[in-house]
Design an enzyme around this catalytic site. Structure first.
Site, PDB file in Angstrom:
ATOM      1  N   TYR A   1       1.569  10.542 -10.814  1.00  0.00           N
ATOM      2  CA  TYR A   1       1.140   9.488  -9.885  1.00  0.00           C
ATOM      3  C   TYR A   1       0.440   8.367 -10.645  1.00  0.00           C
ATOM      4  O   TYR A   1       0.752   7.181 -10.466  1.00  0.00           O
ATOM      5  CB  TYR A   1       0.205  10.073  -8.828  1.00  0.00           C
ATOM      6  CG  TYR A   1      -0.541   9.022  -8.038  1.00  0.00           C
ATOM      7  CD1 TYR A   1       0.090   8.271  -7.057  1.00  0.00           C
ATOM      8  CD2 TYR A   1      -1.902   8.768  -8.274  1.00  0.00           C
ATOM      9  CE1 TYR A   1      -0.591   7.298  -6.330  1.00  0.00           C
ATOM     10  CE2 TYR A   1      -2.596   7.808  -7.563  1.00  0.00           C
ATOM     11  CZ  TYR A   1      -1.936   7.077  -6.587  1.00  0.00           C
ATOM     12  OH  TYR A   1      -2.608   6.125  -5.879  1.00  0.00           O
TER      13      TYR A   1
ATOM     14  N   SER B   1      -4.784   2.001  -8.641  1.00  0.00           N
ATOM     15  CA  SER B   1      -5.633   3.164  -8.406  1.00  0.00           C
ATOM     16  C   SER B   1      -6.543   3.463  -9.591  1.00  0.00           C
ATOM     17  O   SER B   1      -6.150   3.295 -10.753  1.00  0.00           O
ATOM     18  CB  SER B   1      -4.758   4.391  -8.132  1.00  0.00           C
ATOM     19  OG  SER B   1      -5.504   5.585  -8.150  1.00  0.00           O
TER      20      SER B   1
ATOM     21  N   LEU C   1       0.821  -1.212   0.000  1.00  0.00           N
ATOM     22  CA  LEU C   1       0.000   0.000   0.000  1.00  0.00           C
ATOM     23  C   LEU C   1       0.855   1.262   0.000  1.00  0.00           C
ATOM     24  O   LEU C   1       0.345   2.362  -0.232  1.00  0.00           O
ATOM     25  CB  LEU C   1      -0.914   0.024   1.237  1.00  0.00           C
ATOM     26  CG  LEU C   1      -1.672  -1.263   1.572  1.00  0.00           C
ATOM     27  CD1 LEU C   1      -2.558  -1.039   2.802  1.00  0.00           C
ATOM     28  CD2 LEU C   1      -2.491  -1.747   0.397  1.00  0.00           C
TER      29      LEU C   1
ATOM     30  N   GLU D   1      -7.095   6.274 -10.597  1.00  0.00           N
ATOM     31  CA  GLU D   1      -6.468   7.378 -11.326  1.00  0.00           C
ATOM     32  C   GLU D   1      -5.793   6.889 -12.609  1.00  0.00           C
ATOM     33  O   GLU D   1      -5.560   7.670 -13.526  1.00  0.00           O
ATOM     34  CB  GLU D   1      -5.450   8.089 -10.442  1.00  0.00           C
ATOM     35  CG  GLU D   1      -6.047   8.947  -9.344  1.00  0.00           C
ATOM     36  CD  GLU D   1      -6.690  10.236  -9.874  1.00  0.00           C
ATOM     37  OE1 GLU D   1      -6.292  10.700 -10.965  1.00  0.00           O
ATOM     38  OE2 GLU D   1      -7.584  10.767  -9.199  1.00  0.00           O
TER      39      GLU D   1
END
Length: 344
Positions: free
Chosen positions: A153, A130, A85, A132
């Site tokens: 990211y 993610s 994580l 994203e």
């Protein structure tokens, strides 16, 4: 007794996951970075002294940028499950620190997979992917949707996603990607927009501040409760074969709607207190993230339990309590800005 190793254990997800696994009877080991201040607030209620024979939570100093440390830890701990994580996980910050984000969020995953390969540890591996990564892809997004990352990211997470799949195929590792859509809680970092809103609104309610400054109010996200999502992580590693799963609620709300709801529940008109600050806009914005988690619901028998309204109420209640403590200290002559630990 099963052993689990968690990177990012002091973060929101890491704390809920550690809590969940300890409840399942696991021995839990967590990776933390050494710094000049303690950053274990989210897990202090779980942590026992290392010399306590009943202790089942152990913290180890290390860094995702140092491969040798990771290899040594896996040798020493020999975990059954690894939950990765740890990352530089703030999207806006990744534009300011792109190289660091790529190193920790992308290459950090590779270093951990290499440590598994080199040590020969027979551990099942979970990678925190993610939503994203989908970026500009039209909603709803599912496991087959093409990634269109819109930030350093997100690009780093795409790299990590594919390197997990590569090691799964090349070295027959039991390695899964959990593509989690936005998930929040009272333990969310205060720089993330949902927590920023509940913290700001509760402080305004008690007269501790006058304004709340936000960026793009029109961005829409699929928001769930972090405590529900860590169960999905665990379920992925209990299956007969490794796979990749989207975890989401299947409903979307805008930042504006989130703010309106929070201020409304506090009997405040958000129009009077919320102002737009261009500094909080991203160079490239992600307009809508909406997840299709039908695969996880079907194969993992997972579904979210906490509704959007319940999540908002939970976060308001926690931050209202925190703001009340701040007000008490402020009224007593203490400055929370000068003495932040007095307000925790």
């Amino acid at each position: 007794m099963k052993k689990a190793f968690i990177t990012g254990i002091t973060g929101q997800d890491g704390s809920y996951l550690a809590e969940f696994l300890l409840g399942k009877g696991y021995e839990v080991h967590g990776l933390i970075r050494r710094s000049s201040t303690f950053n274990t607030d989210r897990i202090d209620h779980l942590y026992k002294d290392f010399h306590d024979p009943q202790a089942r939570l152990y913290l180890h100093y290390g860094d995702l940028s140092v491969s040798g440390q990771l290899t040594d830890m896996l040798y020493d701990i020999s975990p059954d499950e690894i939950y990765h994580l740890g990352a530089q996980s703030h999207v806006r910050v990744s534009f300011d620190m792109p190289e660091y984000t790529g190193d920790v969020t992308g290459l950090g995953t590779l270093r951990l997979l290499e440590a598994i390969r080199k040590t020969g540890v027979k551990a099942r591996f979970y990678q925190a992917s993610s939503s994203e990564m989908f970026g500009a892809a039209p909603p709803p997004q599912h496991e087959g949707t093409l990634f269109q990352p819109q930030s350093p990211y997100a690009a780093a997470k795409v790299y990590a996603y594919y390197v997990v799949r590569n090691y799964r195929d090349a070295y027959k590792l039991f390695a899964c990607n959990g593509i989690l859509f936005n998930h929040e809680s009272p333990r969310r970092g205060e720089t993330f927009v949902t927590r920023k809103i509940t913290r700001g609104a509760t402080q305004i309610k008690l007269g501790l501040r006058d304004k709340l400054y936000l960026g793009n109010l029109e961005a829409k996200r699929d928001w769930g409760f972090a405590g529900d999502y860590v169960e999905a992580m665990w379920l992925m590693l209990q299956q007969d074969k490794p796979d990749d799963y989207v975890i989401a609620t299947g409903e979307t709300h805008s930042v504006r709607e989130f703010a309106e709801k929070v201020f409304q529940k506090l009997d405040l008109d958000y129009h009077q207190y919320v102002e737009i600050d261009p500094r909080y806009f991203r160079p490239t914005e992600v307009d809508v993230l909406l997840g299709d988690s039908s695969k996880a619901r079907r194969l993992l028998n997972w579904k979210p339990r906490v509704s959007f309204d319940e999540l908002v109420e939970m976060m308001i209640a926690a931050d209202l309590e925190l703001a009340q403590r701040e007000k008490t200290l402020t009224d007593a002559g203490y400055s929370c800005n000068l003495n932040p630990h007095l307000c925790i």
